[in-house]
Design a protein around this motif. Structure first.
Motif, PDB file in Angstrom:
ATOM      1  N   VAL A   1       9.984  -5.102  -8.016  1.00 40.95           N
ATOM      2  CA  VAL A   1       9.396  -3.819  -7.586  1.00 40.95           C
ATOM      3  C   VAL A   1      10.279  -2.663  -8.035  1.00 40.95           C
ATOM      4  O   VAL A   1       9.796  -1.658  -8.560  1.00 40.95           O
ATOM      5  N   ALA A   2      11.592  -2.787  -7.828  1.00 44.43           N
ATOM      6  CA  ALA A   2      12.525  -1.702  -8.136  1.00 44.43           C
ATOM      7  C   ALA A   2      12.553  -1.366  -9.619  1.00 44.43           C
ATOM      8  O   ALA A   2      12.550  -0.194 -10.010  1.00 44.43           O
ATOM      9  N   SER A   3      12.574  -2.394 -10.479  1.00 48.51           N
ATOM     10  CA  SER A   3      12.647  -2.142 -11.914  1.00 48.51           C
ATOM     11  C   SER A   3      11.311  -1.685 -12.473  1.00 48.51           C
ATOM     12  O   SER A   3      11.241  -0.808 -13.329  1.00 48.51           O
ATOM     13  N   HIS A   4      10.259  -2.289 -12.001  1.00 50.27           N
ATOM     14  CA  HIS A   4       8.905  -1.909 -12.396  1.00 50.27           C
ATOM     15  C   HIS A   4       7.962  -2.393 -11.304  1.00 50.27           C
ATOM     16  O   HIS A   4       8.044  -3.561 -10.909  1.00 50.27           O
ATOM     17  N   PRO A   5       7.136  -1.537 -10.729  1.00 54.69           N
ATOM     18  CA  PRO A   5       6.694  -0.248 -11.264  1.00 54.69           C
ATOM     19  C   PRO A   5       7.448   0.988 -10.766  1.00 54.69           C
ATOM     20  O   PRO A   5       7.164   2.091 -11.213  1.00 54.69           O
ATOM     21  N   LEU A   6       8.430   0.823  -9.853  1.00 52.98           N
ATOM     22  CA  LEU A   6       9.040   2.012  -9.247  1.00 52.98           C
ATOM     23  C   LEU A   6      10.103   2.671 -10.112  1.00 52.98           C
ATOM     24  O   LEU A   6      10.404   3.841  -9.928  1.00 52.98           O
ATOM     25  N   HIS A   7      10.714   1.942 -11.036  1.00 49.81           N
ATOM     26  CA  HIS A   7      11.748   2.499 -11.917  1.00 49.81           C
ATOM     27  C   HIS A   7      12.812   3.255 -11.118  1.00 49.81           C
ATOM     28  O   HIS A   7      13.135   4.410 -11.404  1.00 49.81           O
TER      29      HIS A   7
ATOM     30  N   HIS B   1      14.533  10.179   6.426  1.00 51.65           N
ATOM     31  CA  HIS B   1      15.155   8.887   6.726  1.00 51.65           C
ATOM     32  C   HIS B   1      15.944   8.349   5.539  1.00 51.65           C
ATOM     33  O   HIS B   1      17.066   7.877   5.703  1.00 51.65           O
ATOM     34  N   PHE B   2      15.335   8.366   4.341  1.00 56.07           N
ATOM     35  CA  PHE B   2      16.055   7.950   3.147  1.00 56.07           C
ATOM     36  C   PHE B   2      15.389   8.568   1.921  1.00 56.07           C
ATOM     37  O   PHE B   2      14.297   9.136   2.007  1.00 56.07           O
ATOM     38  N   ASP B   3      16.088   8.491   0.776  1.00 54.79           N
ATOM     39  CA  ASP B   3      15.591   9.037  -0.487  1.00 54.79           C
ATOM     40  C   ASP B   3      15.497   7.921  -1.519  1.00 54.79           C
ATOM     41  O   ASP B   3      16.260   6.948  -1.474  1.00 54.79           O
ATOM     42  N   THR B   4      14.596   8.093  -2.474  1.00 56.36           N
ATOM     43  CA  THR B   4      14.572   7.245  -3.662  1.00 56.36           C
ATOM     44  C   THR B   4      14.395   8.136  -4.883  1.00 56.36           C
ATOM     45  O   THR B   4      13.686   9.141  -4.833  1.00 56.36           O
ATOM     46  N   LYS B   5      15.069   7.752  -5.971  1.00 56.48           N
ATOM     47  CA  LYS B   5      14.975   8.506  -7.213  1.00 56.48           C
ATOM     48  C   LYS B   5      14.370   7.606  -8.283  1.00 56.48           C
ATOM     49  O   LYS B   5      14.714   6.424  -8.382  1.00 56.48           O
ATOM     50  N   HIS B   6      13.466   8.168  -9.082  1.00 62.45           N
ATOM     51  CA  HIS B   6      12.688   7.377 -10.026  1.00 62.45           C
ATOM     52  C   HIS B   6      12.654   8.040 -11.401  1.00 62.45           C
ATOM     53  O   HIS B   6      12.559   9.263 -11.508  1.00 62.45           O
ATOM     54  N   SER B   7      12.710   7.207 -12.446  1.00 62.68           N
ATOM     55  CA  SER B   7      12.505   7.710 -13.800  1.00 62.68           C
ATOM     56  C   SER B   7      11.021   7.654 -14.139  1.00 62.68           C
ATOM     57  O   SER B   7      10.319   6.725 -13.725  1.00 62.68           O
ATOM     58  N   ARG B   8      10.554   8.665 -14.894  1.00 63.78           N
ATOM     59  CA  ARG B   8       9.163   8.667 -15.350  1.00 63.78           C
ATOM     60  C   ARG B   8       9.077   8.770 -16.872  1.00 63.78           C
ATOM     61  O   ARG B   8       8.049   9.173 -17.412  1.00 63.78           O
ATOM     62  N   THR B   9      10.159   8.396 -17.556  1.00 64.84           N
ATOM     63  CA  THR B   9      10.195   8.474 -19.012  1.00 64.84           C
ATOM     64  C   THR B   9       9.063   7.687 -19.651  1.00 64.84           C
ATOM     65  O   THR B   9       8.495   8.108 -20.663  1.00 64.84           O
TER      66      THR B   9
ATOM     67  N   SER C   1       0.827  -1.199   0.000  1.00 63.71           N
ATOM     68  CA  SER C   1       0.000   0.000   0.000  1.00 63.71           C
ATOM     69  C   SER C   1       0.864   1.253   0.000  1.00 63.71           C
ATOM     70  O   SER C   1       0.544   2.247  -0.662  1.00 63.71           O
ATOM     71  N   TYR C   2       1.987   1.223   0.719  1.00 60.69           N
ATOM     72  CA  TYR C   2       2.886   2.367   0.809  1.00 60.69           C
ATOM     73  C   TYR C   2       3.480   2.706  -0.550  1.00 60.69           C
ATOM     74  O   TYR C   2       3.534   3.873  -0.949  1.00 60.69           O
ATOM     75  N   TYR C   3       3.949   1.680  -1.287  1.00 59.23           N
ATOM     76  CA  TYR C   3       4.584   1.978  -2.576  1.00 59.23           C
ATOM     77  C   TYR C   3       3.637   1.830  -3.765  1.00 59.23           C
ATOM     78  O   TYR C   3       4.016   2.092  -4.899  1.00 59.23           O
ATOM     79  N   GLY C   4       2.395   1.440  -3.518  1.00 56.10           N
ATOM     80  CA  GLY C   4       1.459   1.146  -4.591  1.00 56.10           C
ATOM     81  C   GLY C   4       0.703   2.344  -5.129  1.00 56.10           C
ATOM     82  O   GLY C   4       1.120   3.497  -4.994  1.00 56.10           O
TER      83      GLY C   4
END
Length: 233
Positions: A179-185, A207-215, A131-134
């Motif tokens: 999850v990391a490759s898709h859908p979170l990219h 606490h932490f960062d995540t960076k994502h592509s939206r191409t 639910s958090y990442y969805g």
């Protein structure tokens, strides 16, 4: 699909001075701790009936009531509405609501800066992590309603009394290949990590960062998400 295929323009072009968001997020941490001293029953996620929208609403009102005394010059709002107008349309084609926003004028900029905070309860269960990442969590920024609006944002996890383990398992889940490759990219940071832990953008605050592509979701900038967690005291 390779990681090269995901790369889009930098989120940093859209990010305001780090100083201003840091001040806002630090203020939010301080006010959450203060609320647990004065009104714990209003925001304790372990209390039956304390749903996330109820907690968010109460917390935002508290932030608004104390922002001036806290030295902030912007404005907090919750359940803020946004709409999309298609060419030639006579009504909005899409309506969205954000959990909490902080609006302010950045130095030397004529435009208003939006800091968007998406709140989710986070328990130590697979369903809660998803639910958090969805669709109603992180994906709102990546492929959902927020994808073309903001190049940076904030995820806020509301923790119960097993919060430390919940965050640990969340970080593991986010980095699973499916999850990391898709859908979170997810895009690796300067240290070659999928998760910047501790946060590179707000050290000692986020606490932490995540960076994502939206191409894959249009000509949108890369996305930077800072992850915050508010626990029970």
């Amino acid at each position: 699909m390779t990681r090269k295929d995901w790369l889009s323009s930098s989120w940093e072009k859209a990010f305001p001075s780090r100083r201003d968001p840091k001040k806002v997020v630090q203020f939010m941490h301080e006010q959450w701790r203060e609320l647990f001293k004065t009104n714990p029953a209003a925001i304790d996620v372990d209390i039956p009936g304390n749903r996330e929208p109820k907690i968010t609403e109460f917390f935002c009102e508290h932030l608004r009531n104390n922002s001036v005394a806290g030295g902030l010059t912007g404005y907090f709002s919750y359940e803020n509405q946004h709409g999309t107008i298609e060419p030639g349309a006579t009504k909005l084609s899409r309506r969205i609501r954000t959990d909490i926003q902080y609006l302010f004028y950045a130095p030397n900029s004529p435009s208003i800066v939006h800091l968007v905070f998406e709140f989710k309860k986070l328990k130590n269960t697979a369903a809660s992590r998803k639910s958090y990442y969805g669709t109603d969590g992180m994906l709102r920024f990546i492929s959902g309603d927020y994808q073309s609006r903001w190049a940076y944002g904030f995820m806020v996890g509301l923790l119960d009394r097993e919060g430390a383990e919940a965050v640990k398992q969340l970080k593991t889940a986010l980095q699973k290949p499916g999850v990391a490759s898709h859908p979170l990219h997810l895009i690796k940071d300067i240290n070659g990590k999928l998760i910047s832990d501790p946060s590179l953008n707000m050290p000692n605050i986020a606490h932490f960062d995540t960076k994502h592509s939206r191409t894959l979701h249009g000509e949108n900038r890369d996305l930077m998400l800072c992850h915050l967690f508010f626990d029970v005291q």
